[in-house]
Structure formats: C-alpha cells, structure tokens
Design an enzyme around this catalytic site. Structure first.
Site, PDB file in Angstrom:
ATOM      1  N   TYR A  32       0.832  -1.202   0.000  1.00 57.17           N
ATOM      2  CA  TYR A  32       0.000   0.000   0.000  1.00 57.17           C
ATOM      3  C   TYR A  32       0.869   1.255   0.000  1.00 57.17           C
ATOM      4  O   TYR A  32       2.074   1.194   0.260  1.00 57.17           O
ATOM      5  CB  TYR A  32      -0.965   0.001   1.193  1.00 57.17           C
ATOM      6  CG  TYR A  32      -0.337   0.375   2.520  1.00 57.17           C
ATOM      7  CD1 TYR A  32       0.516  -0.500   3.183  1.00 57.17           C
ATOM      8  CD2 TYR A  32      -0.587   1.611   3.101  1.00 57.17           C
ATOM      9  CE1 TYR A  32       1.095  -0.152   4.389  1.00 57.17           C
ATOM     10  CE2 TYR A  32      -0.011   1.968   4.312  1.00 57.17           C
ATOM     11  CZ  TYR A  32       0.831   1.084   4.951  1.00 57.17           C
ATOM     12  OH  TYR A  32       1.420   1.429   6.140  1.00 57.17           O
ATOM     13  N   LYS A 149       6.567  -2.087   2.238  1.00 50.09           N
ATOM     14  CA  LYS A 149       5.355  -1.431   2.767  1.00 50.09           C
ATOM     15  C   LYS A 149       4.162  -2.373   2.589  1.00 50.09           C
ATOM     16  O   LYS A 149       3.265  -2.169   1.762  1.00 50.09           O
ATOM     17  CB  LYS A 149       5.123  -0.074   2.089  1.00 50.09           C
ATOM     18  CG  LYS A 149       4.169   0.813   2.911  1.00 50.09           C
ATOM     19  CD  LYS A 149       4.248   2.247   2.458  1.00 50.09           C
ATOM     20  CE  LYS A 149       3.164   3.134   3.056  1.00 50.09           C
ATOM     21  NZ  LYS A 149       3.279   3.372   4.482  1.00 50.09           N
ATOM     22  N   GLU A 182      12.543   2.647  13.951  1.00 52.51           N
ATOM     23  CA  GLU A 182      11.632   3.725  13.520  1.00 52.51           C
ATOM     24  C   GLU A 182      10.532   3.794  14.567  1.00 52.51           C
ATOM     25  O   GLU A 182      10.722   3.351  15.704  1.00 52.51           O
ATOM     26  CB  GLU A 182      11.112   3.442  12.108  1.00 52.51           C
ATOM     27  CG  GLU A 182      10.419   2.098  11.967  1.00 52.51           C
ATOM     28  CD  GLU A 182       9.910   1.829  10.554  1.00 52.51           C
ATOM     29  OE1 GLU A 182       9.826   2.749   9.743  1.00 52.51           O
ATOM     30  OE2 GLU A 182       9.554   0.660  10.284  1.00 52.51           O
ATOM     31  N   LEU A 206      11.067   1.175   7.323  1.00 46.01           N
ATOM     32  CA  LEU A 206      10.457   1.562   6.058  1.00 46.01           C
ATOM     33  C   LEU A 206      11.235   2.762   5.497  1.00 46.01           C
ATOM     34  O   LEU A 206      11.517   3.703   6.244  1.00 46.01           O
ATOM     35  CB  LEU A 206       8.995   1.982   6.280  1.00 46.01           C
ATOM     36  CG  LEU A 206       8.274   2.313   4.981  1.00 46.01           C
ATOM     37  CD1 LEU A 206       7.868   1.029   4.268  1.00 46.01           C
ATOM     38  CD2 LEU A 206       7.053   3.174   5.239  1.00 46.01           C
TER      39      LEU A 206
HETATM   40  N1  PLP Z   1       7.527   3.946   9.039  1.00 50.69           N
HETATM   41  C1  PLP Z   1       6.365   3.257   9.060  1.00 50.69           C
HETATM   42  C2  PLP Z   1       6.319   1.945   9.740  1.00 50.69           C
HETATM   43  C3  PLP Z   1       5.215   3.800   8.445  1.00 50.69           C
HETATM   44  O1  PLP Z   1       4.068   3.120   8.453  1.00 50.69           O
HETATM   45  C4  PLP Z   1       5.304   5.070   7.815  1.00 50.69           C
HETATM   46  C5  PLP Z   1       4.143   5.670   7.163  1.00 50.69           C
HETATM   47  O2  PLP Z   1       3.087   5.110   7.077  1.00 50.69           O
HETATM   48  C6  PLP Z   1       6.527   5.742   7.838  1.00 50.69           C
HETATM   49  C7  PLP Z   1       7.625   5.151   8.442  1.00 50.69           C
HETATM   50  C8  PLP Z   1       6.674   7.074   7.165  1.00 50.69           C
HETATM   51  O3  PLP Z   1       6.638   6.913   5.772  1.00 50.69           O
HETATM   52  P1  PLP Z   1       6.182   8.090   4.802  1.00 50.69           P
HETATM   53  O4  PLP Z   1       7.052   9.258   5.122  1.00 50.69           O
HETATM   54  O5  PLP Z   1       6.426   7.531   3.454  1.00 50.69           O
HETATM   55  O6  PLP Z   1       4.743   8.368   5.093  1.00 50.69           O
END
Ligand code: PLP
Length: 285
Positions: A32, A149, A182, A206
């Site tokens: 997603y 993701k 994270e 991620l």
């Molecule tokens: N880490 C995780 C586990 C996430 O689910 C998300 C966003 O949904 C992020 C980091 C941040 O990613 P982004 O900056 O692409 O929204």
C-alpha cells in the site's frame, strides 16, 4: 466523502466489494501507499510510486506501476471527494483465489483499491502551531522485512497500541542492541548540538518518503548537517530535539519520551528551520 476506486471503477464506498478469498484479506498479501494532497497538489507522488513498485517487485506481484494512471486515479478521487486536505490510500493485493494456499497463485489478477480520506491541514512552520507528540518506547518485535510497505501491519498496530494504551500517539522502536529502528507509523530523527541524525535504512525500517524528502531538502540547503547512521536509545534520551516524520505529519516534534522531557521540553529551533524548508520545498518532489 465516499467515492472510492476499485479495480478500475469509481463507486460509493458502501458499494465496494471484494472477495473474502482475496489474499489481502486472508494473508495481508499486498502493498500500500499513502500520498498526501493539499488543494489537489500531491506531495512526493513519484517517490511514492517508486516505493509502490519496489514493494510489488519484492513480493512478486507482477503489476507495472503506471504513474500516469495512478495520478489520474488520485485526481479523480480528489475531485469526486471535494478536494481540500486529503490523503490518497492505494492498496494492491495479489488478488482472490478459489482456495487458500500459501504459494503465490500464477493465474489471478491483483485487486487494486484506492480511497481518499481527510487529513489535517499541512503543518505550518511556527512553534506555537506545532502539533507536539509524547511517545513511549519499546523493543521492535516486527518481522525483518520492514522495508516492504506491506499491508500486513499487525506488528505495527500492536506497537502503536502499546503507546496508545499509555496515553501517547506514537511508539518509538529499538532493536535488541538498543539501536533505534523507527516508530510504529513514522521514521525518527534526533538532533544534538545542531546536528540532525536518523537511523540508516535497512530491513528494520520503512524507507519513508518524508524521511527521504527531509534529508534531500536539508542536504540541498546545506545549513543544517544531517547524518544517516546508527542512532542509539541513549542518544534518543540525551537529544536536544526528537522528530517523527510521515506523509501526514511531515516533521512532528516530540517533546516527551517515556515521560521525560526532550531537551527543554519545548519545540526546538532546528525543527523550526527544518519545517520551514520542508514547507517551502515539499512540492518539488
Ligand atoms: N515507518 C512506518 C512503519 C510507516 O508506516 C510510515 C508511514 O506510514 C513511515 C515510516 C513514514 O513513511 P512516509 O514518510 O512515506 O509516510
């Protein structure tokens, strides 16, 4: 707001149907993306599409990501749902099979689904207007493919719930060695003596699009040094500033970690400088 996109058709959300044999439902077998938009302007569309393709390739869903087609879907959803501040959620699962079998079936078509949802107005670079976070911390107990993701988010959901149950809106995670990975739905940055650091990418994190954009914008500007490296729990506790980044939060200041103030417990000057640059450049991507 309830017009969604399902397998090429726009229809009210209440009428959207997928098979209970969809592997997204049975196995969390899908990828997603969430792309923010403000008054019809998408933030980071191309890097989001690249990450979507990377995720599909990683789990061998053979569907070339057509940027123009998804841009059209996003535009339609924004137009049909009244515009304003909207997140565009895109979900591609492997599709529905006639039996439940772990192996990837060869002959099914992916299910493609997208909807728009309201997001808060874009953060403004003003300390008094910042949405501040308090967070809990805990050991990261997810799988070792967090770089994908995947829609299989139960590990993230359980970590989010840990912080939520303690009255917080995020949980910062660390591995067995006490190194930050994270947060449950964000990437993490720390600031010490004016230097910004974020954990380097690997299978435990991620590759956030906001993280990527923040690093690129700060590096291009050059006035704030940035590092991608191991960041420890000790550094988190000693930091002058801590930030969370995600598509809907942009750069969010954390003012308390595990009940203790971060720095002086107030929104920091480096946050202000970084959010100012981000606000100025986020539509460049
Ligand atoms: N880490 C995780 C586990 C996430 O689910 C998300 C966003 O949904 C992020 C980091 C941040 O990613 P982004 O900056 O692409 O929204």
């Amino acid at each position: 707001m309830n017009i969604v996109y399902l397998n090429g058709i726009y229809l009210p959300m209440a009428e959207a149907r997928i098979s209970p044999m969809d592997r997204g439902f049975l196995f969390g077998d899908g990828i997603y993306e969430v792309i923010p938009s403000y008054d019809g302007r998408l933030v980071g569309f191309d890097p989001h599409m690249k990450r979507l393709q990377d995720g599909l390739d990683a789990i061998e869903i053979r569907l070339p990501v057509d940027h123009a087609a998804w841009r059209e879907v996003a535009g339609q959803l924004i137009a049909q749902n009244g515009g304003g501040n909207l997140g565009i959620y895109i979900h591609i699962s492997r599709g529905a099979d006639i039996r439940r079998n772990h192996a990837y079936p060869e002959d099914i078509s992916p299910t493609t689904y997208a909807f728009a949802f309201e997001i808060p107005p874009a953060p403004v670079p003003e300390k008094a207007a910042a949405t501040c976070y308090t967070v809990a911390t805990t050991e990261d107990l997810r799988w070792r493919r967090c770089n994908i993701k995947s829609t299989a988010l139960l590990g993230n959901v359980m970590h989010y719930q840990h912080g939520h149950a303690l009255g917080h809106k995020e949980t910062i995670l660390h591995n067995e060695a006490g190194e930050l990975t994270e947060a449950s739905a964000c990437n993490v940055f720390v600031v010490k003596n004016g230097i910004v650091a974020t954990p380097q990418l690997d299978h435990q994190k991620l590759p956030g699009i906001t993280r990527l954009m923040v690093l690129e914008i700060l590096r291009r500007d050059g006035s704030i040094p940035v590092e991608e490296r191991v960041v420890t729990m000790k550094e988190l506790k000693d930091a002058d500033e801590v930030w969370l980044t995600s598509s809907s939060k942009e750069i969010a200041p954390v003012v308390e970690v595990d009940g203790k103030p971060v720095g002086n417990g107030k929104v920091g000057d480096v946050w202000l400088a970084a959010q100012t640059l981000y606000t100025a450049h986020k539509f460049d991507f």
